[in-house]
Design an enzyme around this catalytic site. Structure first.
Site, short mmCIF file in Angstrom:
data_model
loop_
_atom_site.label_atom_id
_atom_site.label_comp_id
_atom_site.label_asym_id
_atom_site.label_seq_id
_atom_site.Cartn_x
_atom_site.Cartn_y
_atom_site.Cartn_z
N ASN A 153 0.70 -1.24 -0.09
CA ASN A 153 0.01 -0.01 0.13
C ASN A 153 0.81 1.36 -0.10
O ASN A 153 0.54 2.22 -0.62
CB ASN A 153 -1.15 -0.14 1.13
N GLU A 251 4.29 -4.44 12.50
CA GLU A 251 3.40 -3.61 12.02
C GLU A 251 2.41 -4.11 11.08
O GLU A 251 2.19 -4.30 10.01
CB GLU A 251 4.01 -2.32 11.23
N CYS A 285 -3.40 1.11 6.81
CA CYS A 285 -3.34 0.74 8.00
C CYS A 285 -3.92 1.40 9.08
O CYS A 285 -4.97 0.75 9.76
CB CYS A 285 -2.04 0.24 8.21
P1 NAD Z 1 0.09 -9.40 3.24
O1 NAD Z 1 0.42 -9.64 4.86
O2 NAD Z 1 -0.61 -10.02 2.45
O3 NAD Z 1 1.75 -8.79 2.71
C1 NAD Z 1 2.84 -8.24 3.35
C2 NAD Z 1 4.19 -8.74 2.72
O4 NAD Z 1 4.35 -10.10 3.43
C3 NAD Z 1 4.28 -9.18 1.38
O5 NAD Z 1 5.36 -8.59 0.78
C4 NAD Z 1 4.14 -10.56 1.31
O6 NAD Z 1 4.83 -11.21 0.17
C5 NAD Z 1 4.70 -11.21 2.42
N1 NAD Z 1 4.39 -12.47 2.75
C6 NAD Z 1 3.07 -13.02 2.55
N2 NAD Z 1 2.91 -14.34 3.26
C7 NAD Z 1 4.36 -14.44 3.96
C8 NAD Z 1 4.87 -15.30 4.84
N3 NAD Z 1 4.41 -16.48 5.03
N4 NAD Z 1 6.29 -15.07 5.03
C9 NAD Z 1 6.64 -13.97 5.10
N5 NAD Z 1 6.21 -13.04 4.18
C10 NAD Z 1 5.12 -13.15 3.70
O7 NAD Z 1 -0.33 -7.79 3.69
P2 NAD Z 1 -0.47 -6.79 2.17
O8 NAD Z 1 -1.84 -7.07 1.83
O9 NAD Z 1 0.66 -6.60 1.49
O10 NAD Z 1 -0.69 -5.24 3.04
C11 NAD Z 1 -2.10 -4.95 3.67
C12 NAD Z 1 -2.10 -5.31 5.01
O11 NAD Z 1 -0.74 -4.39 5.75
C13 NAD Z 1 -3.05 -4.55 5.97
O12 NAD Z 1 -3.52 -5.31 6.91
C14 NAD Z 1 -2.44 -3.20 6.56
O13 NAD Z 1 -3.24 -2.68 7.69
C15 NAD Z 1 -0.98 -3.73 6.90
N6 NAD Z 1 -0.14 -2.49 6.98
C16 NAD Z 1 0.34 -2.13 8.21
C17 NAD Z 1 0.98 -1.03 8.23
C18 NAD Z 1 1.56 -0.59 9.65
O14 NAD Z 1 2.52 0.18 9.71
N7 NAD Z 1 0.74 -0.90 10.85
C19 NAD Z 1 1.26 -0.32 7.16
C20 NAD Z 1 0.86 -0.59 5.90
C21 NAD Z 1 -0.07 -1.80 5.92
#
Ligand code: NAD
Length: 481
Positions: A153, A251, A285
């Site tokens: 995002n 996060e 997020c």
């Molecule tokens: P996601 O969890 O689907 O993916 C995030 C990352 O994790 C990607 O690079 C993905 O390839 C990787 N990933 C997926 N499975 C994995 C595994 N088993 N082991 C290691 N890595 C793995 O999240 P998304 O859809 O990319 O992002 C949206 C989410 O992120 C929302 O829930 C949002 O709230 C959260 N977010 C949080 C913050 C914060 O600072 N708190 C900021 C931005 C987004």
């Protein structure tokens, strides 16, 4: 604007490298393919980790005078500013976000490096008095190899948010970019690669989360995990991290509430709603996904929020509309599904509730759901789209109980002219950051992170730097005293 390269590479051990398989990156505004990127294999990820390991073990980043890291980080910031226009265009096309917001991501990325450059030579320990016969002090050592996993995002600014303090503290880093939006990060790393950092200090790979991401977080070569993403992925990473007791920063997601009291300044509320839930198509997020409104002004606020939503301009990011597409077809259908379920549970669609049927690409109508009750799924689960759930309340006590009544706790907001009320609520809100009278007040200087399922550890601000170091105590026996 210039055409985007057809194919993009990974950056491992100081070199841009291809791979035998490719991932396709699509354009959210059209749904069409935009480019491909080398899909990192587990072997490539291993090479990236080994490169970072060599860099960390040689202490190439940490044995220099701290002033050298200050210089490196400032040079990086200047290089990022130099590619901001090119990078913003790429990010806008691959991610769907507005060109202005994409530009802001690059500016923010540069700011992270400037900010942590200012701290790189001030990572000071303490001296601890133990009486005669002893001297004692603490020092902060880098963690070593930091594995950083980034979501789609805000890929560029989130990448910089973790990378800048990690480098400031003298770590080597392997970054895994998100499959859906990896290209802007390649522009960022290209800029960073122009600076003469030690080989292996920064590595960028792009592979599937379940293979390459999982490989990274399970490896004994990794000294620290910094994960930004969804709760289920965070939980799976924590299970892997438990095996090696790898320190982690998590996060995760949110379901953040704004509490709007009857005395609130209506303009502050409306401009905060606009940014809070419609910026980046609600894929934030810390989005204001719940609007809790005191009952005597509930109808008035619902009406003006609906008017706001219906007046938003909608379109592809390059035209800088108010509302841009969401990232993918799957994301769009997930958002629609949650809206349908909300209606089944008794919420009323005041506006929106479905995708635009007359547009190509992944465009969700700006949505306001009214008469939402705190137990409904739409009031408990993260939607990650332009969907606002509006919930009435009567008393301050009730507002706090609703706001705190989810498993999340990322941010919260209070809208009131009564400073004592604002402070009372702030004390009791279960959130890592509280906004008073402006959503997203704060910046790179203010610590950010969650409570509950929103995660733990802090990014941004001075505090975040200490996520990237370990304390070592040195206790010395002094003879002859
Ligand atoms: P996601 O969890 O689907 O993916 C995030 C990352 O994790 C990607 O690079 C993905 O390839 C990787 N990933 C997926 N499975 C994995 C595994 N088993 N082991 C290691 N890595 C793995 O999240 P998304 O859809 O990319 O992002 C949206 C989410 O992120 C929302 O829930 C949002 O709230 C959260 N977010 C949080 C913050 C914060 O600072 N708190 C900021 C931005 C987004």
């Amino acid at each position: 604007m210039s055409a985007i390269a057809n194919h993009w590479l990974n950056f491992i051990d100081g070199e841009w490298v291809d791979s035998s398989s490719r991932l396709s990156v699509n354009q959210p505004a059209t749904g069409e393919p935009l480019a491909t990127i080398a899909q990192t294999s587990v072997e490539d990820a291993q090479r990236a980790l080994e490169a970072a390991r060599r860099c960390a073990d040689s202490q190439a980043m940490s044995r220099v005078r701290p002033a050298q890291r200050v210089t490196w980080l400032l040079q990086i910031a200047a290089e990022i500013r130099a590619v901001a226009e090119e990078g913003a265009w790429v990010l806008c096309q691959e991610n769907g976000k507005s060109l202005n917001d994409a530009r802001d991501e690059f500016t923010e990325a540069a700011r992270y490096f400037e900010y942590y450059a200012g701290m790189a030579d001030k990572i000071e320990g303490t001296s601890i008095p133990l009486g005669n016969g002893y001297m004692d002090f603490t020092q902060y050592d880098p963690m070593g190899v930091s594995a950083q996993i980034v979501p789609w995002n805000f890929p560029v600014s989130i990448c910089a948010r973790s990378l800048a303090p990690a480098l400031a503290a003298g770590n080597a880093v392997v970054i895994k970019s998100p499959e859906l939006s990896p290209l802007g990060m390649c522009v960022l790393i290209k800029a960073i690669a122009k600076v003469d950092l030690p080989k292996g200090a920064v590595n960028l790979i792009c592979g599937r989360g379940r293979e390459v991401g999982n490989y990274l977080v399970s490896s004994k070569q990794v000294d620290q995990i910094v994960f930004t993403g969804s709760v289920p992925t965070g939980q799976s990473i924590l299970r892997a991290a438990a095996e090696n007791a790898t320190p982690s920063v998590m996060e995760l997601g949110g379901k953040s509430a704004a509490l709007v009291f009857a005395d609130a300044d209506r303009e502050q509320v409306l401009s905060s709603v606009k940014g809070g839930i419609f910026f980046n198509a609600g894929q934030v997020c810390s989005a204001m996904s719940r609007l809790l409104v005191q009952r005597e002004i509930y109808e008035e606020v619902v009406d003006s929020v609906v008017q706001l939503a219906e007046g938003l301009t909608v379109g592809a990011g390059e035209h800088n509309p108010d509302l841009t597409p969401v990232i993918s077809a799957a994301q769009l259908s997930g958002i629609e599904k949650l809206c349908r379920r909300a209606v089944e549970e008794g919420a009323i669609v005041a506006t929106g509730g479905e995708a635009f049927s007359d547009r190509h690409g992944h465009f969700m109508r700006p949505t306001v759901l009214r008469d939402v009750t705190p137990q409904m799924g739409i009031a408990q689960e993260e939607v990650f789209g332009p969907v606002l759930a509006v919930i009435p309340f009567d008393t301050e006590e009730q507002a706090l109980s609703i706001a705190n009544g989810t498993d999340f706790g990322l941010v919260a907001g209070v809208f009131t002219q009564d400073i004592s009320r604002a402070m009372r609520c702030t004390r009791r809100l279960k959130a890592g950051q509280v906004f008073i009278n402006e959503w997203y007040a704060g910046g790179i200087e203010t610590p950010f992170g969650g409570v509950g399922l929103s995660g733990f550890g802090r990014e941004k601000g001075q505090e975040a730097l200490y996520s990237y170091v370990r304390t070592k105590n040195v206790a010395i026996r002094v003879t002859g005293e």
